[in-house]
Design an enzyme around this catalytic site. Structure first.
Site, PDB file in Angstrom:
ATOM      1  N   ASP A 185       0.841  -1.181   0.000  1.00 18.09           N
ATOM      2  CA  ASP A 185       0.000   0.000   0.000  1.00 18.09           C
ATOM      3  C   ASP A 185       0.888   1.248   0.000  1.00 18.09           C
ATOM      4  O   ASP A 185       1.866   1.311   0.736  1.00 18.09           O
ATOM      5  CB  ASP A 185      -0.857  -0.049   1.277  1.00 18.09           C
TER       6      ASP A 185
ATOM      7  N   GLU B 230       1.572   0.196  -4.845  1.00 13.90           N
ATOM      8  CA  GLU B 230       1.082   1.477  -5.337  1.00 13.90           C
ATOM      9  C   GLU B 230       2.270   2.435  -5.402  1.00 13.90           C
ATOM     10  O   GLU B 230       2.719   2.931  -4.374  1.00 13.90           O
ATOM     11  CB  GLU B 230       0.036   2.054  -4.378  1.00 13.90           C
TER      12      GLU B 230
END
Ligand code: CA
Length: 724
Positions: free
Chosen positions: A414, A443
């Site tokens: 993340d 990400e």
């Protein structure tokens, strides 16, 4: 401690910086520094104005030089006549050579290790003046039955060897400059209900039958071969009527489940669909769902105990070993079905800024501005500091632990752009050292300059990370360029993309960037080597694809929107890189227009399996995805790295792509984003393997010309590929 605008930051052994909020005025002669009742000699107070990327504008800082060396475990107070007292906390000093040389601990034995009836406890707490181990018989309630002071050893490590075994619950009471707080061991591998106490665990007691024979997937030889289905444990099975384990890990172990139309659901469905990996939304222990009642819902991006599985997904959150065993049963069942398991890792922030990590070593694990405020590039209130060695080490060890102990097939990071490249390289090496076929991605958004631009593990720089040893890849990044190119921006809900009425030069260029696996082109601001991109249209964030199509294409029929969805999926399945989608995209999943359902009701978030009935557009779309997956699996021309792709533009943004491999294999892909059919001559006869209705491994028919239907794709192969 930061009462009213002054942050007293110990930046070196004889220096305290006072970060002063703009409106506070005082004379530097009024500053005194105290330790207990004793006043320390001050050599100088220098007023400086400074700024850094973490602080908006200029900040007044008073740099106080002391006439003696401080003890980092003692409490110092800065007294300013007329303003009050401020506790000075070690923070900047963590980045000095002094601290790194004296308090870097490289042992791999932090945590609680049990052998028979003796457990060794070790905690890294370099600025603590006392640490007490508290033992409990249960995961909650009752008083500690024993309080055992830990002994300080070298490098800031505290330890005790205690007569207690598997199933003992424990916490640490840690005293440092900010006071005394009770914390769960950040290295705990098991915990009681709601993660409020750690538990000593003998992991051999948590293995389900046959676990030693369970293995991660062995057949994936490149990231491009994976097809990833992103799912939330609770969404997956809540609406499976005859599941005994709705919302639990164990629902993934239930074979033979069917919906009211007799269609396979649950793990049988996944096997039939043909995906290679499930990517689970957070399954480490997060804070926001009450494990007693499970009455509220959350995605789980609020980490509490990083090395403990979430309790609300287990049938018994009260006994720390149960969630571990059931998690392993889930992994084993998926492996038996030939499906890999990828876990979502959220190290970039924690549930709250005063996490267990912070209670043990305040101000070490996070990034702060000059005024002592947590930086908030994550939008979650507290950015962690992977560049601090002991947090980087923690991440590396945590990832290695999950991949090793739970036989995982990949990790997803993340907001990876908040982590530094060096740490992510160490993560890659550690994970691939255990499982060289693990798929690692994250990400890679640009998170601003919180650690200096060059060091960030974002889209621009991720290519600097190399695969280690036999690794099948390095670290891939989510490709928002093709995401928005295909269906329109996630930030402008009514804007269409290439497949839903917005085909233009820009959307096509963005789509082609994904088809080429994120290779450098003149338009994109970033690129990656070796197709290290995750190509997708939908994930848990933002609208589901079906909801986005409803917003961007309100005048089109549901049937027309399903064709758009199918064309987008078809393009992902001929792209270099790794296709990825939110669970249920293939059955037109809706979240009823909720753009951010992270804490919405189960009703909004559940997968509705009842929509799978033969003849519905949901069922037809699912079958088309199934065929596309089969086609991609059968035709390695779409997954091999050395295939060249030549695009040729037709009128109105339709294109022909010619794929050529080094053995003379060729595939021709014709894409029609227009709302009208067109006729095309192919010159010679080709074998059709996918059109607007069908896709798969076998030849539909041979043809030398075709009608390419509106909003559709056709895939042809030559005889060289056919014979393979
Ligand atoms: Ca929890």
């Amino acid at each position: 401690m930061i009462a009213d605008g002054i942050f007293a930051n110990i930046i070196d052994r004889d220096t305290i910086d006072l970060g002063v909020r703009g409106e506070l005025i005082f004379e530097i002669e009024k500053i005194r520094v105290l330790c207990g009742e004793r006043e320390l000699p001050i050599l100088s107070c220098e007023e400086i104005w400074t700024t850094n990327a973490l602080t908006e504008g200029w900040v007044r800082v008073i740099r106080v030089k002391l006439g003696e060396v401080i003890d980092i475990c003692a409490q110092y107070r800065v007294n300013i006549l007329g303003l009050g007292e401020f506790v000075a906390v070690p923070c900047g000093i963590f980045d000095t050579d002094y601290f790194k040389e004296n308090y870097t601990y490289d042992g791999d034995d932090l945590g609680a290790y049990v052998s028979g009836n003796v457990t060794n406890f070790k905690l890294w707490a370099p600025v603590a003046s006392a640490v007490t181990l508290k033992l409990y018989s249960d995961g909650e309630g009752g008083e500690a039955y024993a309080r055992i002071p830990l002994t300080r050893e070298g490098f800031g490590v505290w330890q005790a060897s205690v007569d207690c075994g598997h199933g003992t619950y424990y916490t640490y009471e840690v005293t440092n400059a900010v006071g005394t707080q009770e914390a769960v061991d950040p290295y705990a591998k098991a915990a009681g209900v709601n993660g409020k106490r750690g538990m000593v665990v003998d992991l051999s007691f948590t293995n389900p039958e046959g676990w030693n024979a369970d293995k991660a997937l062995s057949h994936i030889s490149s990231y491009s071969e994976a097809t990833i289905w992103e799912v939330h444990v609770r969404d997956f099975s809540n609406m499976i009527k005859n599941s005994k384990y709705k919302g639990k890990y164990l629902a993934f172990t239930e074979k033979g489940l069917k919906n009211e139309h007799g269609e396979p659901v649950g793990i049988d469905y996944l096997k039939e669909l043909g995906i290679s990996h499930v990517h689970l939304l957070p399954v480490y222990d997060y804070a926001s769902v009450d494990e007693h009642t499970c009455s509220n819902f959350n995605w789980g991006y609020d980490p509490q105990n990083y090395n403990v599985p979430e309790g609300s997904y287990s049938t018994d959150p009260y006994h720390g070993e149960v969630r571990i065993r059931e998690y392993k049963e889930m992994v084993a069942a998926l492996h038996e079905a030939g499906i890999g398991v990828i876990m979502d890792m959220v190290y970039n922030h924690t549930y709250d800024a005063n996490s267990n990590l912070n209670k043990v070593v305040p101000y070490y694990y996070y990034r702060y501005d000059i005024l002592g405020r947590n930086t908030n590039a994550s939008g979650c209130g507290n950015d962690t500091a992977s560049e601090r060695y002991m947090f980087g080490k923690y991440m590396v060890e945590s990832c290695a632990y999950w991949v090793g102990e739970y036989h995982l097939d990949g990790l997803r990071f993340d907001l990876m752009g908040l982590h530094d490249l060096a740490t992510m390289q160490r993560v890659e090496a550690a994970v691939h050292g255990i499982n060289p076929r693990a798929i690692i991605y994250g990400e890679g958004w640009d998170m601003g300059a919180t650690i200096g631009e060059v060091a960030q593990a974002n889209q621009k720089f991720i290519g600097k990370i190399h695969p280690t040893g036999d690794a099948i890849g390095a670290i891939a990044v989510f490709n928002d360029v093709i995401r928005d190119g295909l269906k329109g921006s996630v930030f402008e809900e009514e804007t269409p993309g290439y497949v839903n009425g917005g085909a233009d030069e820009e959307s096509w260029a963005n789509v082609l960037f994904g088809i080429n696996g994120g290779q450098e082109n003149h338009r994109a601001s970033w690129s990656v080597p070796d197709s290290m991109v995750i190509n997708y249209m939908s994930a848990h964030d933002n609208y589901s694809l079906w909801d986005k199509l409803a917003l961007a294409n309100p005048k089109d029929s549901e049937e027309a929107r399903a064709e758009m969805n199918k064309l987008g999926a078809a393009i992902l399945m001929i792209s270099k890189g790794t296709p990825f989608w939110q669970a249920g995209e293939e059955m037109l999943r809706t979240k009823y227009g909720d753009e951010n359902s992270y804490n919405a009701s189960d009703k909004i978030n559940n997968m509705d399996w009842s929509t799978l009935a033969p003849g519905t557009i949901q069922h037809d779309t699912m079958l088309y995805y199934k065929g596309l997956i089969e086609m991609r699996r059968g035709l390695d021309i779409f997954t091999k790295a050395d295939v060249s792709i030549a695009p040729q533009s037709l009128a109105n943004r339709a294109v022909i792509l010619t794929f050529t491999d080094k053995n003379g294999g060729k595939a021709k892909v014709i894409i029609n984003p227009r709302m009208k059919d067109f006729h095309i001559s192919l010159g010679e006869e080709w074998s059709l393997v996918a059109d607007e209705n069908l896709a798969g491994g076998s030849v539909i028919r041979r043809e030398s010309s075709a009608i390419v239907r509106a909003v559709s794709m056709r895939v042809y192969i030559n005889d060289v590929l056919l014979e393979k």
